[in-house]
Design an enzyme around this catalytic site. Sequence first.
Site, short mmCIF file in Angstrom:
data_model
loop_
_atom_site.label_atom_id
_atom_site.label_comp_id
_atom_site.label_asym_id
_atom_site.label_seq_id
_atom_site.Cartn_x
_atom_site.Cartn_y
_atom_site.Cartn_z
CG ASP A 198 -1.67 1.19 1.39
OD1 ASP A 198 -2.47 1.79 0.66
OD2 ASP A 198 -1.39 1.87 2.62
CG ASP A 245 -1.85 7.83 0.22
OD1 ASP A 245 -0.81 8.35 0.06
OD2 ASP A 245 -2.60 7.47 -0.55
CG ASP A 262 -2.12 2.59 6.39
OD1 ASP A 262 -2.17 1.97 5.21
OD2 ASP A 262 -2.45 3.50 7.21
#
Length: 221
Positions: free
Chosen positions: A10, A12, A171
Amino acid sequence: MSDLRLVIFDVDGTLVDSQAEIVAAMTSAFAGEGLDLPDRQRLLSIVGLSLDEAFIQLCPDSDAARRARLVAGYKNSYMDLRDSQRKFGPMFPGAMDVLQSLAAQEETFLAVATGKSRRGLDKLLEYYELTGFFHSEQVSDHHPSKPNPSMILTALNDTGVDAARTVMIGDTTFDMDMGRAAGVRTIGVSWGYHPADSLRPDVLIEDFAALPEAVDQLTGN
């Protein structure tokens, strides 16, 4: 192909701390529609979703036309910020070193699976001199929103790597659920935008230095 492995990131909240730009663009989009801005925690909770899905989550009582205007307002504001500031949020400590170390391994392919647009990812990769660095780049323009597994399944097809030799690193719960839906192992990071105890990954890491060992563990190296 059995010796190859695929490490999917991922962006961001995992590689780059983009929260300042995201919150600023959201603030502009909501102001443009005369709507009250959700609190910061709520705004960051939708990071990783496609913008269409993000505004469904943030504005469930708004009609499709208003949500479309919010999406457009966010995109325009985000790009205006990029053009005026000419910079992105910082990469998290150790991220670049680990990316370069993994990329140097002949058996390891790298990919990204992000809620960013193609245009947004291209600008970020250019800024960090990572253009052409990843073997597969999956963006929101071409897929259903996370946690649909489409991005990961496409990356597997692009690289020819087996799901059993693939890890998804992120995240948010969207990243972890996407990984599980695609049948790959998951590594959660504790420094991102969703509470670490909500992720339920196969492995949770506290800093980038722990990532290579976690990848080895989950891919059988």
